[in-house]
Structures are given as structure tokens and as C-alpha cells.
Design a protein around this motif. Structure first.
Motif, short mmCIF file in Angstrom:
data_model
loop_
_atom_site.label_atom_id
_atom_site.label_comp_id
_atom_site.label_asym_id
_atom_site.label_seq_id
_atom_site.Cartn_x
_atom_site.Cartn_y
_atom_site.Cartn_z
N LEU A 259 12.05 -51.43 15.23
CA LEU A 259 11.64 -50.64 16.39
C LEU A 259 10.35 -51.25 16.95
O LEU A 259 9.42 -51.54 16.19
N ILE A 260 10.30 -51.46 18.26
CA ILE A 260 9.06 -51.89 18.92
C ILE A 260 8.55 -50.72 19.74
O ILE A 260 9.30 -50.14 20.55
N LEU A 261 7.29 -50.36 19.53
CA LEU A 261 6.67 -49.27 20.30
C LEU A 261 5.78 -49.90 21.35
O LEU A 261 4.78 -50.57 21.02
N LEU A 262 6.15 -49.70 22.62
CA LEU A 262 5.46 -50.38 23.71
C LEU A 262 4.31 -49.53 24.24
O LEU A 262 4.51 -48.63 25.06
N GLY A 263 3.12 -49.80 23.76
CA GLY A 263 1.93 -49.13 24.28
C GLY A 263 1.52 -47.91 23.48
O GLY A 263 2.19 -47.46 22.54
N GLY A 264 0.37 -47.37 23.86
CA GLY A 264 -0.26 -46.30 23.09
C GLY A 264 0.51 -44.99 23.08
O GLY A 264 0.47 -44.26 22.09
N THR A 265 1.21 -44.68 24.17
CA THR A 265 1.86 -43.36 24.23
C THR A 265 3.01 -43.21 23.23
O THR A 265 3.00 -42.28 22.42
N PRO A 266 3.99 -44.12 23.22
CA PRO A 266 5.03 -43.98 22.20
C PRO A 266 4.49 -44.18 20.79
O PRO A 266 4.95 -43.53 19.85
N ALA A 267 3.50 -45.07 20.65
CA ALA A 267 2.95 -45.31 19.31
C ALA A 267 2.29 -44.05 18.78
O ALA A 267 2.59 -43.59 17.67
N ALA A 268 1.39 -43.46 19.56
CA ALA A 268 0.68 -42.26 19.09
C ALA A 268 1.66 -41.11 18.87
O ALA A 268 1.56 -40.36 17.89
N THR A 269 2.64 -40.98 19.76
CA THR A 269 3.59 -39.85 19.66
C THR A 269 4.47 -39.98 18.42
O THR A 269 4.60 -39.04 17.64
#
Ligand code: URA
Length: 196
Positions: A128-138
Motif C-alpha cells: 500500500l502506498i499512502l500519498l501525502g499526510g491526509t491518508p497517512a495520518a487517517t
């Protein structure tokens, strides 16, 4: 939020989940959006990318990452031998465009999160790649920023997840492409069966 979780849990395949998301009225962003934007690419691919939210182009066309950031993302995928038409699946943490592309607020992300988690469970990617702070933090349940999170492996729904910089950020800060490139190479190694 509880009800989104119950609705998502009851979906046994991606068609049911997509229908449930389209029918869901619990996210206030829906009222201001033209389209519900869920995913693009190949469901069941071993690589799943999760971005932030649809922008104007995505809202108009009903597909994620079709604007300038999406074109850069396609080039980044091509650099590791991937193509959303063949072997990548792409979604967002939000299914509806925030007004004027403002940052999603925590209630909006929390509302959509159970659906995204279910999508990850059903798609069962290898990486899984999380693109940017929003999906990562969530999805990681942290308040740490993307510059600290990126480049380190985490786990989401039991799947190895690598946060990296969002392509829209890279369009504004091209010098940061070096870090994103390092992250994409780490993903390629992992997909190719090597160690992280
Ligand atoms: N940015 C995102 O995070 N997602 C899209 O679908 C388009 C731009």
C-alpha cells in the motif's frame, strides 16, 4: 461513523462496497460534489495507492487522479514498471471533492475511513502506498506529519504500507521528488519480493 463501519462490514465484494459508498449520505461533502469518486485501475492488483480527495478534474470525470497530479503519479508508476491499466489500483481517503479543494477536516476523513479500510481488505494488495499526510495520518491513526512518516514502513489492515509525498506537493516542490523516488524504489523492491 459507527453506521459507516457497519455498512462497510456488510459488503462482501467490491461491487457491493461501491454501491454502498454511492448510496451513503453521511458525509456532508457529498452534497457539494458532482460525482462520487471511488477507485481506478485494476481491483485485486498487488499495489494499491490511496490519495487524499478528488479535485476539480476528478469530480468532473468521476475517476481519481486524472488531473496534473494524476499525470505525475502515472509517470512515477511507470518509472517502477507499473500502469493503472494493468497492475495498480488507485483510490482516495475521501470520495467527494472538498469545496475549492480545501484540506479535508478530521470529521470528513473519519467518516470515510471505514469504507477505505474495507476497500483495502477486499482488494488485498501486497503493498500500500499512502500519498501525502491526509491518508497517512487517517489510516495510521497518527498526528505525525508526512515528512516524518514518509519512507518508513507501517501496516494498515495487515498490509505493508509506505507513506510518501503527494504528487501535488511534488509539482510545487520538484526538489522533493528525490525522496518520493526513493520511496517508490522501496515499493518496487518489496513488490519484486525483496526485503524492505
Ligand atoms: N489528489 C488526490 O489526492 N486525489 C485525486 O484523486 C486527485 C488529486
Amino acid at each position: 461513523i459507527a453506521s459507516a463501519r457497519q455498512i462497510a462490514a456488510a459488503c462482501d465484494d467490491i461491487a457491493a462496497l461501491e454501491a454502498a459508498i454511492r448510496a451513503f449520505d453521511g458525509c456532508p461533502l457529498k452534497a457539494g460534489a458532482m460525482n462520487t469518486v471511488i477507485a481506478d485501475g485494476i481491483f485485486g492488483a498487488d499495489l494499491l495507492l490511496v490519495g487524499e480527495a478528488p479535485g476539480a478534474d476528478e469530480d468532473r470525470l468521476g475517476r481519481p487522479f486524472v488531473g496534473r497530479a494524476g499525470q505525475l503519479l502515472d509517470r512515477m508508476l511507470a518509472a517502477i514498471g507499473r500502469d493503472r491499466g494493468r497492475d495498480a489500483y488507485i483510490a482516495n481517503i475521501l470520495f467527494w471533492r472538498p469545496p475549492a479543494n480545501r484540506k479535508p477536516d478530521p470529521v470528513e476523513t473519519a467518516t470515510c475511513k471505514p469504507f477505505v479500510e474495507r476497500l483495502i481488505q477486499l482488494a488485498r494488495p501486497k503493498v500500500l502506498i499512502l500519498l501525502g499526510g491526509t491518508p497517512a495520518a487517517t489510516l495510521l491513526g497518527t498526528s505525525e506529519g508526512i515528512t516524518r512518516l514518509r519512507g518508513r514502513w507501517h501496516e494498515v489492515e495487515g498490509i505493508p504500507a509506505l507513506p510518501t509525498l503527494h504528487p501535488a506537493y511534488l509539482l510545487r516542490q520538484p526538489q522533493a521528488k528525490r525522496e518520493a523516488w526513493r520511496d517508490f524504489l522501496a515499493v518496487k523492491r518489496r513488490l519484486d519480493g525483496g526485503n524492505p
